[in-house]
Design a protein around this motif. Structure first.
Motif, PDB file in Angstrom:
ATOM      1  N   THR A  76     -36.332 -16.110 -38.259  1.00 28.47           N
ATOM      2  CA  THR A  76     -37.782 -16.174 -38.535  1.00 28.47           C
ATOM      3  C   THR A  76     -38.443 -14.638 -38.137  1.00 28.47           C
ATOM      4  OG1 THR A  76     -37.981 -18.681 -37.626  1.00 28.47           O
ATOM      5  CG2 THR A  76     -39.949 -16.897 -37.824  1.00 28.47           C
ATOM      6  N   THR A  77     -37.920 -13.976 -37.180  1.00 32.30           N
ATOM      7  CA  THR A  77     -38.412 -12.577 -37.142  1.00 32.30           C
ATOM      8  C   THR A  77     -37.766 -11.835 -38.230  1.00 32.30           C
ATOM      9  OG1 THR A  77     -36.613 -12.242 -35.608  1.00 32.30           O
ATOM     10  CG2 THR A  77     -38.675 -13.010 -34.665  1.00 32.30           C
ATOM     11  N   LEU A  78     -36.459 -12.065 -38.549  1.00 27.96           N
ATOM     12  CA  LEU A  78     -35.874 -11.251 -39.651  1.00 27.96           C
ATOM     13  C   LEU A  78     -36.966 -11.314 -40.884  1.00 27.96           C
ATOM     14  CD1 LEU A  78     -33.752  -9.320 -40.607  1.00 27.96           C
ATOM     15  CD2 LEU A  78     -32.460 -11.622 -41.096  1.00 27.96           C
ATOM     16  N   VAL A  79     -37.405 -12.458 -41.170  1.00 26.79           N
ATOM     17  CA  VAL A  79     -38.043 -12.720 -42.227  1.00 26.79           C
ATOM     18  C   VAL A  79     -39.585 -11.830 -42.228  1.00 26.79           C
ATOM     19  CG1 VAL A  79     -39.517 -14.402 -43.685  1.00 26.79           C
ATOM     20  CG2 VAL A  79     -37.220 -14.986 -42.848  1.00 26.79           C
ATOM     21  N   ASP A  80     -40.143 -12.262 -41.065  1.00 28.01           N
ATOM     22  CA  ASP A  80     -41.348 -11.348 -40.991  1.00 28.01           C
ATOM     23  C   ASP A  80     -41.106  -9.790 -41.005  1.00 28.01           C
ATOM     24  OD1 ASP A  80     -42.588 -13.642 -40.676  1.00 28.01           O
ATOM     25  OD2 ASP A  80     -42.430 -13.508 -38.299  1.00 28.01           O
ATOM     26  N   VAL A  81     -40.136  -9.254 -40.393  1.00 28.93           N
ATOM     27  CA  VAL A  81     -39.857  -7.841 -40.314  1.00 28.93           C
ATOM     28  C   VAL A  81     -39.341  -7.282 -41.973  1.00 28.93           C
ATOM     29  CG1 VAL A  81     -38.507  -5.818 -39.597  1.00 28.93           C
ATOM     30  CG2 VAL A  81     -39.232  -7.528 -38.158  1.00 28.93           C
ATOM     31  N   SER A  82     -38.643  -8.058 -42.469  1.00 30.15           N
ATOM     32  CA  SER A  82     -38.099  -7.843 -43.914  1.00 30.15           C
ATOM     33  C   SER A  82     -39.196  -7.549 -44.836  1.00 30.15           C
ATOM     34  CB  SER A  82     -36.979  -8.817 -44.295  1.00 30.15           C
ATOM     35  OG  SER A  82     -35.826  -8.617 -43.441  1.00 30.15           O
ATOM     36  N   TYR A  83     -40.145  -8.552 -44.889  1.00 26.26           N
ATOM     37  CA  TYR A  83     -41.265  -8.649 -45.740  1.00 26.26           C
ATOM     38  C   TYR A  83     -42.260  -7.453 -45.415  1.00 26.26           C
ATOM     39  CZ  TYR A  83     -41.173 -12.892 -48.349  1.00 26.26           C
ATOM     40  OH  TYR A  83     -40.713 -13.913 -49.351  1.00 26.26           O
ATOM     41  N   THR A 110     -35.185  -9.019 -53.236  1.00 31.16           N
ATOM     42  CA  THR A 110     -34.774  -8.511 -54.480  1.00 31.16           C
ATOM     43  C   THR A 110     -35.856  -8.471 -55.364  1.00 31.16           C
ATOM     44  OG1 THR A 110     -32.487  -9.085 -54.141  1.00 31.16           O
ATOM     45  CG2 THR A 110     -33.131  -8.603 -56.473  1.00 31.16           C
ATOM     46  N   VAL A 111     -37.004  -9.709 -55.653  1.00 31.20           N
ATOM     47  CA  VAL A 111     -37.630  -9.866 -56.385  1.00 31.20           C
ATOM     48  C   VAL A 111     -38.928  -8.981 -55.927  1.00 31.20           C
ATOM     49  CG1 VAL A 111     -39.599 -11.384 -57.072  1.00 31.20           C
ATOM     50  CG2 VAL A 111     -37.202 -12.236 -56.900  1.00 31.20           C
ATOM     51  N   ALA A 112     -39.083  -8.989 -54.889  1.00 32.79           N
ATOM     52  CA  ALA A 112     -40.124  -7.975 -54.296  1.00 32.79           C
ATOM     53  C   ALA A 112     -39.997  -6.575 -54.461  1.00 32.79           C
ATOM     54  CB  ALA A 112     -40.279  -8.162 -52.614  1.00 32.79           C
ATOM     55  N   SER A 113     -38.691  -6.167 -54.230  1.00 33.00           N
ATOM     56  CA  SER A 113     -38.361  -4.529 -54.600  1.00 33.00           C
ATOM     57  C   SER A 113     -38.367  -4.427 -56.015  1.00 33.00           C
ATOM     58  CB  SER A 113     -36.866  -4.588 -54.073  1.00 33.00           C
ATOM     59  OG  SER A 113     -36.774  -4.844 -52.730  1.00 33.00           O
ATOM     60  N   PHE A 114     -37.959  -5.279 -56.850  1.00 32.96           N
ATOM     61  CA  PHE A 114     -38.197  -5.185 -58.240  1.00 32.96           C
ATOM     62  C   PHE A 114     -39.524  -5.006 -58.950  1.00 32.96           C
ATOM     63  CE2 PHE A 114     -39.003  -7.207 -62.435  1.00 32.96           C
ATOM     64  CZ  PHE A 114     -38.186  -6.359 -63.401  1.00 32.96           C
ATOM     65  N   LEU A 115     -40.349  -5.768 -58.409  1.00 30.52           N
ATOM     66  CA  LEU A 115     -41.687  -5.601 -58.337  1.00 30.52           C
ATOM     67  C   LEU A 115     -42.459  -4.377 -57.929  1.00 30.52           C
ATOM     68  CD1 LEU A 115     -44.628  -6.780 -59.306  1.00 30.52           C
ATOM     69  CD2 LEU A 115     -44.861  -7.935 -57.160  1.00 30.52           C
ATOM     70  N   MET A 116     -41.943  -3.722 -56.700  1.00 30.47           N
ATOM     71  CA  MET A 116     -42.425  -2.549 -56.200  1.00 30.47           C
ATOM     72  C   MET A 116     -42.184  -1.495 -57.106  1.00 30.47           C
ATOM     73  SD  MET A 116     -44.562  -1.590 -53.750  1.00 30.47           S
ATOM     74  CE  MET A 116     -44.240  -2.969 -52.501  1.00 30.47           C
ATOM     75  N   TYR A 117     -40.784  -1.665 -57.696  1.00 32.19           N
ATOM     76  CA  TYR A 117     -40.386  -0.437 -58.643  1.00 32.19           C
ATOM     77  C   TYR A 117     -41.142  -0.280 -59.682  1.00 32.19           C
ATOM     78  CZ  TYR A 117     -36.008   1.590 -56.438  1.00 32.19           C
ATOM     79  OH  TYR A 117     -34.863   2.032 -55.876  1.00 32.19           O
ATOM     80  N   GLY A 118     -41.536  -1.483 -60.261  1.00 34.73           N
ATOM     81  CA  GLY A 118     -42.411  -1.307 -61.594  1.00 34.73           C
ATOM     82  C   GLY A 118     -43.793  -0.695 -61.208  1.00 34.73           C
ATOM     83  N   VAL A 119     -44.301  -1.369 -60.019  1.00 40.85           N
ATOM     84  CA  VAL A 119     -45.683  -0.536 -59.666  1.00 40.85           C
ATOM     85  C   VAL A 119     -45.627   1.105 -59.320  1.00 40.85           C
ATOM     86  CG1 VAL A 119     -47.384  -0.441 -57.500  1.00 40.85           C
ATOM     87  CG2 VAL A 119     -46.549  -2.559 -58.345  1.00 40.85           C
ATOM     88  N   VAL A 120     -44.598   1.649 -58.531  1.00 38.29           N
ATOM     89  CA  VAL A 120     -44.049   2.816 -58.510  1.00 38.29           C
ATOM     90  C   VAL A 120     -44.072   3.488 -59.910  1.00 38.29           C
ATOM     91  CG1 VAL A 120     -42.786   4.655 -57.631  1.00 38.29           C
ATOM     92  CG2 VAL A 120     -43.498   2.589 -56.402  1.00 38.29           C
ATOM     93  N   LEU A 121     -43.313   2.964 -60.872  1.00 35.28           N
ATOM     94  CA  LEU A 121     -43.029   3.630 -62.162  1.00 35.28           C
ATOM     95  C   LEU A 121     -44.357   3.731 -62.967  1.00 35.28           C
ATOM     96  CD1 LEU A 121     -39.598   2.242 -63.592  1.00 35.28           C
ATOM     97  CD2 LEU A 121     -40.261   4.766 -63.235  1.00 35.28           C
TER      98      LEU A 121
END
Length: 207
Positions: A49-56, A126-137
């Motif tokens: 549970t804590t891993l999920v919170d920290v990872s997000y 992976t989905v969140a990172s893909f989205l964040m890459y798009g935001v930055v680009l």
């Protein structure tokens, strides 16, 4: 493809010690914080549970670190006109995205995955990172500024994990804790694709 990989290698080499910052976050900071939260004075939670919170909180933000540094050369470095004219920014970003996903995947190998929740977490990141890459680009080339791209990513990270109902369709935090998280992920993948395409088109106009 070999030219793109060679360019990515040179970009990574030019990052010097800053190249290792995401690896420090993925392999040291996240596991330590996940473990530390289980020892908190308040009601302790299990390590998953804590891993999920920290990872997000950390993974989406630091997943675009290499992209920041590479785009800095394109937008602010000396001789950047030659880099931009040579093209391949979309392919270079895709290579760094794949490298990032491969880099943070080992973090999730050492936790109890008997219920499949760690696999789900990896896919969600992976989905969140893909989205964040798009935001930055998109932000970097739309505003021709890495600083604006960083600010946009930080703002989106805050928005993406908020609980404001009006923003539910664009919050990657909506995947967290959802049994049917892949339904929540589809709009995010589409949104990320739109950002990617927009960023690449803006990079071509930037020439």
């Amino acid at each position: 493809m070999s030219k793109i990989l060679e360019r990515c290698y040179l970009q990574a080499k030019n990052m010097k010690w800053m190249f290792f910052i995401p690896l420090i976050v993925f392999y040291i900071l996240i596991p330590l914080m996940a473990y530390a939260y289980t020892l908190g004075p308040r009601t302790p939670e299990d390590i998953n549970t804590t891993l999920v919170d920290v990872s997000y909180f950390y993974v989406p933000v630091f997943s675009v670190w290499w992209l920041y540094l590479s785009l800095k050369e394109y937008l602010e470095g000396e001789g950047n006109e030659l880099l931009v004219m040579s093209g391949g920014i979309g392919a270079m970003s895709a290579v760094f995205f794949c490298a990032t996903v491969i880099s943070f995947s080992p973090v999730f190998l050492f936790y109890d995955n008997s219920m499949g929740e760690i696999t789900d977490l990896f896919l969600q990141m992976t989905v969140a990172s893909f989205l964040m890459y798009g935001v930055v680009l998109a932000a970097a080339f739309a505003f021709r500024s890495v600083a604006v791209a960083i600010l946009a990513a930080l703002c989106y990270a805050i928005l993406g994990t908020s609980t404001v109902e009006e923003f539910s369709l664009i919050e990657y935090g909506s995947m967290q804790g959802s049994v049917m998280w892949f339904h929540e992920a589809m709009p995010l993948v589409v949104l990320g694709t739109v950002f990617w395409v927009y960023g690449i088109l803006c990079s071509r106009r930037y020439r």
